[in-house]
Motif scaffolding. Structure first.
Motif, PDB file in Angstrom:
ATOM      1  N   ILE A  43     -23.595 -21.553  38.114  1.00  0.00           N
ATOM      2  CA  ILE A  43     -24.577 -20.946  37.191  1.00  0.00           C
ATOM      3  C   ILE A  43     -23.936 -19.824  36.361  1.00  0.00           C
ATOM      4  CG2 ILE A  43     -26.751 -19.629  37.046  1.00  0.00           C
ATOM      5  CD1 ILE A  43     -27.772 -21.370  39.410  1.00  0.00           C
ATOM      6  N   GLN A  88     -23.774 -21.582  32.857  1.00  0.00           N
ATOM      7  CA  GLN A  88     -25.064 -21.274  32.216  1.00  0.00           C
ATOM      8  C   GLN A  88     -25.103 -19.872  31.622  1.00  0.00           C
ATOM      9  OE1 GLN A  88     -28.431 -22.208  34.734  1.00  0.00           O
ATOM     10  NE2 GLN A  88     -27.665 -24.252  35.154  1.00  0.00           N
ATOM     11  N   GLN A  89     -24.487 -18.904  32.335  1.00  0.00           N
ATOM     12  CA  GLN A  89     -24.560 -17.521  31.842  1.00  0.00           C
ATOM     13  C   GLN A  89     -23.302 -17.098  31.080  1.00  0.00           C
ATOM     14  OE1 GLN A  89     -25.248 -15.608  35.619  1.00  0.00           O
ATOM     15  NE2 GLN A  89     -27.431 -16.097  35.634  1.00  0.00           N
TER      16      GLN A  89
END
Lengths: 215, 207
Positions: free
Chosen positions: B60, B64-65
């Motif tokens: 993540i 994603q970040q």
């Protein structure tokens, strides 16, 4: 280089993180927090080493039809099943709606792992009792103190103990737990603290290098 | 109990009896249950670690970040796996060095504070003329004598030997109390399992 670079990394990271404890600045707080997350990530990858080693051991036993190979298959099947359950179903109880089935992963924890672990520990009650019978014979003053202390704490934790001693055993048991027991643990903990500090200094300064293995 | 519950509890009861069968002697039923626990436990912790560390702290943040600095510990983690290759095994030392470095750096001040200073602070408290005060005095004496017992740079003779003897008596009383408490904890677990078996057999055959 193969030995000097790891030693340098150990010294720099250990020194920086030891020093950051004494510097109340946001930069060092962030440094500490980031290092802890990095540590968890590296540690998680290390877990794979353990799993692969275990898999190799049991797979080798099963393939070679070595003694006890059937039990190795049980381990491998259970391990694989739990990994498949973990990928396909919910792994946290929060992911399951009210009234829904908790999924095979959580079910296995509730109905297999948790009760069987408790049973394993319960089994130890017998072995502790038989070991105590052998070890606790009051041959010396030290063994007698050990025996008396254990018996008083055990009797002080059940209603029968208080009935036969008019409430004395529970009081003495509490005193034993809160004074000599805490004193003994405290002295051991102080020794451990000093030992860890000394060992940390040895590792940081490169005197202790066994973590790097042979070669 | 419904039929499904009876079936699943029957499995749990069977496995519980398999483990208790070890009290007779080591046998195939016990070994089966033991390996089953080992496999399930390993799989459970592996997946928990996968979800809480790999997913939450690697996949993540990186994908994603966009926290690209997480790639560095990921590379170090992968370096750990080079231990399987004789040629590249030396690379794993870099990751281990980082791991050990962070561990020792954090441990040095924390252990000194929590394991030494805080323990001494809790031991030496203001004296009172009461039972509590007497216990505090005994605590200081017992801790000091036990520390004397662990001090091996001086021969345990004379006054020092006498004090270290009090230390070993304190240790024995403490170990006995800990042992008693552990036994009672294990017996509580045993009682739980016996109640489970009793309830299962009552449900199966009636009281």
């Amino acid at each position: 280089m193969r030995r000097q670079l790891p030693l340098a990394i150990t010294f720099i990271t250990a020194f920086t993180l030891a020093v950051q404890y004494f510097i109340p600045h946001r930069t060092f707080e962030i440094l500490y927090e980031v290092s802890q997350v990095w540590l968890q990530i590296v540690g998680a990858f290390a877990m794979v080493l353990g799993i692969v080693s275990l898999w190799q051991l049991h797979w080798g036993k099963a393939r070679g039809r070595k003694p006890g190979w059937g039990y190795s298959i049980v381990t491998l099947v259970c391990l694989t099943a739990m990994i498949v359950f973990g990928f396909t179903g919910p792994t946290k109880l929060g992911e399951v709606g009210p009234g829904e089935w908790i999924g095979p992963f959580n079910w296995s924890y509730d109905n297999v792992l948790s009760p069987l672990s408790a049973t394993m520990f319960a089994l130890l009650a017998y072995f502790i009792a038989s070991a105590a019978y052998r070890a606790f014979r009051a041959r010396t003053a030290l063994a007698t103190i050990l025996l008396l202390s254990a018996v008083i704490v055990m009797l002080g934790r059940v209603p029968l103990g208080d009935v036969i001693s008019f409430g004395l055993f529970s009081k003495v048991a509490n005193w034993l737990l809160y004074v000599p027991n805490v004193a003994a643990k405290r002295a051991i903990v102080i020794g451990v603290g000093l030992g860890v500090a000394a060992m940390s200094l040895k590792v940081m300064l490169g005197i202790e290098r066994s973590y790097m293995g042979g070669e | 109990m419904t039929t499904v519950e009876l079936l699943w509890n029957g499995l749990a009861a069977f496995l519980t009896l398999c483990i208790f069968s070890f009290l007779y002697k080591d046998n195939p039923f016990y070994k089966f249950a033991e390996q089953l626990v080992a496999g399930v436990a390993l799989g459970y912790w592996t997946m928990l670690l996968y979800h809480t560390t790999f997913t939450d702290k690697v996949l993540i943040p990186i994908f994603q970040q966009g926290k690209l600095h997480y790639i560095l510990p990921t590379i170090m983690g992968i370096m750990m796996w080079t231990r399987f290759s004789k040629k590249l095994a030396y690379l794993s030392r870099i990751a281990i060095a980082f791991y050990i470095g962070v561990g020792t750096g954090v441990a040095l001040p924390l252990y000194m504070y929590n394991y030494v200073f805080r323990q001494l602070q809790a031991t030496v408290v203001p004296l009172q003329f009461s039972w509590l005060g007497l216990n505090s005095l005994l605590m200081v004496s017992f801790v000091t004598c036990t520390l004397f017992y662990f001090f091996f740079s001086k021969e345990h003779k004379g006054t020092f030997g006498g004090l270290s003897k009090v230390g070993i008596y304190t240790l024995m009383a403490g170990f006995g109390a800990s042992f008693g408490l552990t036994v009672m904890g294990r017996v509580a677990l045993l009682v739980q399992r016996i109640i489970f078996l009793r309830e299962y057999f009552i449900a199966l055959f009636g009281s």
